[in-house]
Write a protein that holds these residues in place. Sequence first.
Motif, PDB file in Angstrom:
ATOM      1  N   ARG A 101      -5.313 -10.503   6.383  1.00  0.00           N
ATOM      2  CA  ARG A 101      -3.972 -10.731   6.305  1.00  0.00           C
ATOM      3  C   ARG A 101      -3.438 -10.965   7.063  1.00  0.00           C
ATOM      4  NH1 ARG A 101      -2.287 -10.039   1.439  1.00  0.00           N
ATOM      5  NH2 ARG A 101       0.043  -9.929   2.050  1.00  0.00           N
ATOM      6  N   THR A 102      -3.797 -10.528   8.379  1.00  0.00           N
ATOM      7  CA  THR A 102      -3.014 -10.794   9.677  1.00  0.00           C
ATOM      8  C   THR A 102      -3.479 -12.389  10.076  1.00  0.00           C
ATOM      9  OG1 THR A 102      -3.262  -8.791  10.309  1.00  0.00           O
ATOM     10  CG2 THR A 102      -3.094  -9.986  12.109  1.00  0.00           C
ATOM     11  N   LYS A 103      -4.947 -12.464  10.175  1.00  0.00           N
ATOM     12  CA  LYS A 103      -5.226 -13.953  10.345  1.00  0.00           C
ATOM     13  C   LYS A 103      -4.622 -14.917   9.396  1.00  0.00           C
ATOM     14  CE  LYS A 103      -9.705 -12.372  12.125  1.00  0.00           C
ATOM     15  NZ  LYS A 103     -11.273 -12.330  11.903  1.00  0.00           N
ATOM     16  N   ASN A 104      -4.094 -14.489   8.284  1.00  0.00           N
ATOM     17  CA  ASN A 104      -3.879 -15.510   7.255  1.00  0.00           C
ATOM     18  C   ASN A 104      -2.212 -15.585   7.375  1.00  0.00           C
ATOM     19  OD1 ASN A 104      -5.825 -17.066   6.099  1.00  0.00           O
ATOM     20  ND2 ASN A 104      -6.511 -14.849   5.783  1.00  0.00           N
ATOM     21  N   GLY A 105      -1.476 -14.547   8.232  1.00  0.00           N
ATOM     22  CA  GLY A 105      -0.053 -14.748   8.185  1.00  0.00           C
ATOM     23  C   GLY A 105       0.606 -14.114   6.977  1.00  0.00           C
ATOM     24  N   ARG A 106      -0.044 -13.035   6.437  1.00  0.00           N
ATOM     25  CA  ARG A 106       0.383 -12.468   5.032  1.00  0.00           C
ATOM     26  C   ARG A 106       1.254 -11.119   5.348  1.00  0.00           C
ATOM     27  NH1 ARG A 106      -0.568 -16.037   1.656  1.00  0.00           N
ATOM     28  NH2 ARG A 106      -2.759 -17.135   1.294  1.00  0.00           N
ATOM     29  N   PRO A 107       2.447 -11.016   4.849  1.00  0.00           N
ATOM     30  CA  PRO A 107       3.015  -9.723   4.986  1.00  0.00           C
ATOM     31  C   PRO A 107       2.326  -8.555   4.136  1.00  0.00           C
ATOM     32  CG  PRO A 107       4.251 -11.041   3.467  1.00  0.00           C
ATOM     33  CD  PRO A 107       2.920 -11.815   3.860  1.00  0.00           C
ATOM     34  N   THR A 108       2.373  -7.238   4.848  1.00  0.00           N
ATOM     35  CA  THR A 108       1.890  -6.076   4.032  1.00  0.00           C
ATOM     36  C   THR A 108       3.115  -5.261   4.274  1.00  0.00           C
ATOM     37  OG1 THR A 108      -0.385  -6.587   4.817  1.00  0.00           O
ATOM     38  CG2 THR A 108       0.006  -4.436   4.075  1.00  0.00           C
ATOM     39  N   ALA A 109       3.264  -4.335   3.031  1.00  0.00           N
ATOM     40  CA  ALA A 109       4.218  -3.501   3.401  1.00  0.00           C
ATOM     41  C   ALA A 109       3.537  -1.985   2.948  1.00  0.00           C
ATOM     42  CB  ALA A 109       5.252  -3.507   1.999  1.00  0.00           C
ATOM     43  N   ILE A 110       3.839  -0.999   3.802  1.00  0.00           N
ATOM     44  CA  ILE A 110       3.074   0.245   3.656  1.00  0.00           C
ATOM     45  C   ILE A 110       4.227   1.484   3.578  1.00  0.00           C
ATOM     46  CG2 ILE A 110       1.914   2.141   5.052  1.00  0.00           C
ATOM     47  CD1 ILE A 110       0.198  -0.566   4.782  1.00  0.00           C
ATOM     48  N   SER A 111       3.810   2.156   2.486  1.00  0.00           N
ATOM     49  CA  SER A 111       4.728   3.313   2.608  1.00  0.00           C
ATOM     50  C   SER A 111       4.006   4.443   3.061  1.00  0.00           C
ATOM     51  CB  SER A 111       5.231   3.601   1.188  1.00  0.00           C
ATOM     52  OG  SER A 111       4.394   4.145   0.306  1.00  0.00           O
ATOM     53  N   ASP A 117       2.399   8.720  12.165  1.00  0.00           N
ATOM     54  CA  ASP A 117       1.184   8.384  12.718  1.00  0.00           C
ATOM     55  C   ASP A 117       0.192   7.777  11.744  1.00  0.00           C
ATOM     56  OD1 ASP A 117      -0.893   7.434  14.552  1.00  0.00           O
ATOM     57  OD2 ASP A 117      -1.639   9.685  14.791  1.00  0.00           O
ATOM     58  N   ILE A 118       0.307   6.572  11.342  1.00  0.00           N
ATOM     59  CA  ILE A 118      -0.564   6.188  10.407  1.00  0.00           C
ATOM     60  C   ILE A 118      -2.256   5.614  10.836  1.00  0.00           C
ATOM     61  CG2 ILE A 118       1.084   5.175   9.017  1.00  0.00           C
ATOM     62  CD1 ILE A 118       0.439   2.510   9.732  1.00  0.00           C
ATOM     63  N   ALA A 119      -2.132   5.440  12.023  1.00  0.00           N
ATOM     64  CA  ALA A 119      -3.502   5.410  12.762  1.00  0.00           C
ATOM     65  C   ALA A 119      -4.362   6.358  12.266  1.00  0.00           C
ATOM     66  CB  ALA A 119      -3.442   5.047  14.119  1.00  0.00           C
ATOM     67  N   ARG A 120      -3.918   7.514  12.154  1.00  0.00           N
ATOM     68  CA  ARG A 120      -4.799   8.870  11.671  1.00  0.00           C
ATOM     69  C   ARG A 120      -5.379   8.602  10.380  1.00  0.00           C
ATOM     70  NH1 ARG A 120      -1.479  14.378  10.745  1.00  0.00           N
ATOM     71  NH2 ARG A 120      -3.313  15.259   9.873  1.00  0.00           N
ATOM     72  N   TYR A 121      -4.755   7.713   9.458  1.00  0.00           N
ATOM     73  CA  TYR A 121      -5.150   7.410   8.241  1.00  0.00           C
ATOM     74  C   TYR A 121      -5.991   6.004   7.983  1.00  0.00           C
ATOM     75  CZ  TYR A 121      -1.965  11.365   7.429  1.00  0.00           C
ATOM     76  OH  TYR A 121      -1.390  12.581   7.910  1.00  0.00           O
ATOM     77  N   ILE A 122      -5.544   5.211   8.829  1.00  0.00           N
ATOM     78  CA  ILE A 122      -6.099   3.780   8.660  1.00  0.00           C
ATOM     79  C   ILE A 122      -6.833   3.393   9.854  1.00  0.00           C
ATOM     80  CG2 ILE A 122      -4.422   3.290   6.931  1.00  0.00           C
ATOM     81  CD1 ILE A 122      -3.203   1.394   8.918  1.00  0.00           C
ATOM     82  N   GLY A 123      -6.899   4.007  11.044  1.00  0.00           N
ATOM     83  CA  GLY A 123      -7.621   3.590  12.022  1.00  0.00           C
ATOM     84  C   GLY A 123      -6.713   2.838  13.103  1.00  0.00           C
ATOM     85  N   GLY A 124      -6.969   3.064  14.400  1.00  0.00           N
ATOM     86  CA  GLY A 124      -6.205   2.413  15.480  1.00  0.00           C
ATOM     87  C   GLY A 124      -6.016   0.805  15.095  1.00  0.00           C
ATOM     88  N   LEU A 152       0.847  -1.133   0.043  1.00  0.00           N
ATOM     89  CA  LEU A 152       0.021   0.045   0.001  1.00  0.00           C
ATOM     90  C   LEU A 152       1.038   1.202  -0.172  1.00  0.00           C
ATOM     91  CD1 LEU A 152      -2.549  -1.202   2.850  1.00  0.00           C
ATOM     92  CD2 LEU A 152      -2.961  -1.055   0.156  1.00  0.00           C
ATOM     93  N   ASP A 153       0.767   2.068  -1.096  1.00  0.00           N
ATOM     94  CA  ASP A 153       2.009   3.030  -1.268  1.00  0.00           C
ATOM     95  C   ASP A 153       1.208   4.271  -1.081  1.00  0.00           C
ATOM     96  OD1 ASP A 153       4.200   4.476  -2.227  1.00  0.00           O
ATOM     97  OD2 ASP A 153       3.396   4.648  -4.111  1.00  0.00           O
ATOM     98  N   ASP A 154       1.889   5.145  -0.213  1.00  0.00           N
ATOM     99  CA  ASP A 154       1.315   6.507   0.071  1.00  0.00           C
ATOM    100  C   ASP A 154       0.144   6.344   0.843  1.00  0.00           C
ATOM    101  OD1 ASP A 154       3.558   7.855  -0.769  1.00  0.00           O
ATOM    102  OD2 ASP A 154       2.672   8.260  -3.043  1.00  0.00           O
ATOM    103  N   ILE A 155       0.039   5.751   1.760  1.00  0.00           N
ATOM    104  CA  ILE A 155      -1.121   5.434   2.622  1.00  0.00           C
ATOM    105  C   ILE A 155      -1.973   6.737   3.233  1.00  0.00           C
ATOM    106  CG2 ILE A 155      -0.154   4.436   4.798  1.00  0.00           C
ATOM    107  CD1 ILE A 155      -2.309   2.239   4.418  1.00  0.00           C
ATOM    108  N   ASP A 156      -0.984   7.863   3.535  1.00  0.00           N
ATOM    109  CA  ASP A 156      -1.370   8.979   3.773  1.00  0.00           C
ATOM    110  C   ASP A 156      -1.773  10.026   2.953  1.00  0.00           C
ATOM    111  OD1 ASP A 156       1.492   8.797   3.184  1.00  0.00           O
ATOM    112  OD2 ASP A 156       1.381  11.092   3.837  1.00  0.00           O
TER     113      ASP A 156
END
Length: 97
Positions: free
Chosen positions: A50-60, A65-72, A27-31
């Motif tokens: 993805r967390t439940k299935n153990g799959r990696p996620t990359a965020i840029s 504080d990404i919680a501000r953009y995607i939630g806590g 997920l690029d430029d998530i902010d």
Amino acid sequence: DYMKSNFTDVSYTDLIRQAIATPLLVLDDIDKAKWSEFREEIYFDILDGRTKNGRPTAISTNQGDIARYIGGACASRLSIGLIEIDMVGGDYRPELV
């Protein structure tokens, strides 16, 4: 935005499943996108799956504080196995002009 406006070719549920199942989701430029309840729900569905299935996620992001953009709840899920890498350098785009 695609999910919000265009469900003719692929259903909403199929897009979520594909995002959950892909080996590595980036997920690029998530902010950059303005926060909305809809976006937060989508991020949660995807990141929880993805967390439940153990799959990696990359965020840029350019923000700390990404919680501000995607939630806590989403930020909490991303913290599992987190490898944070600070990228240092200038903006290469001015050189492209």
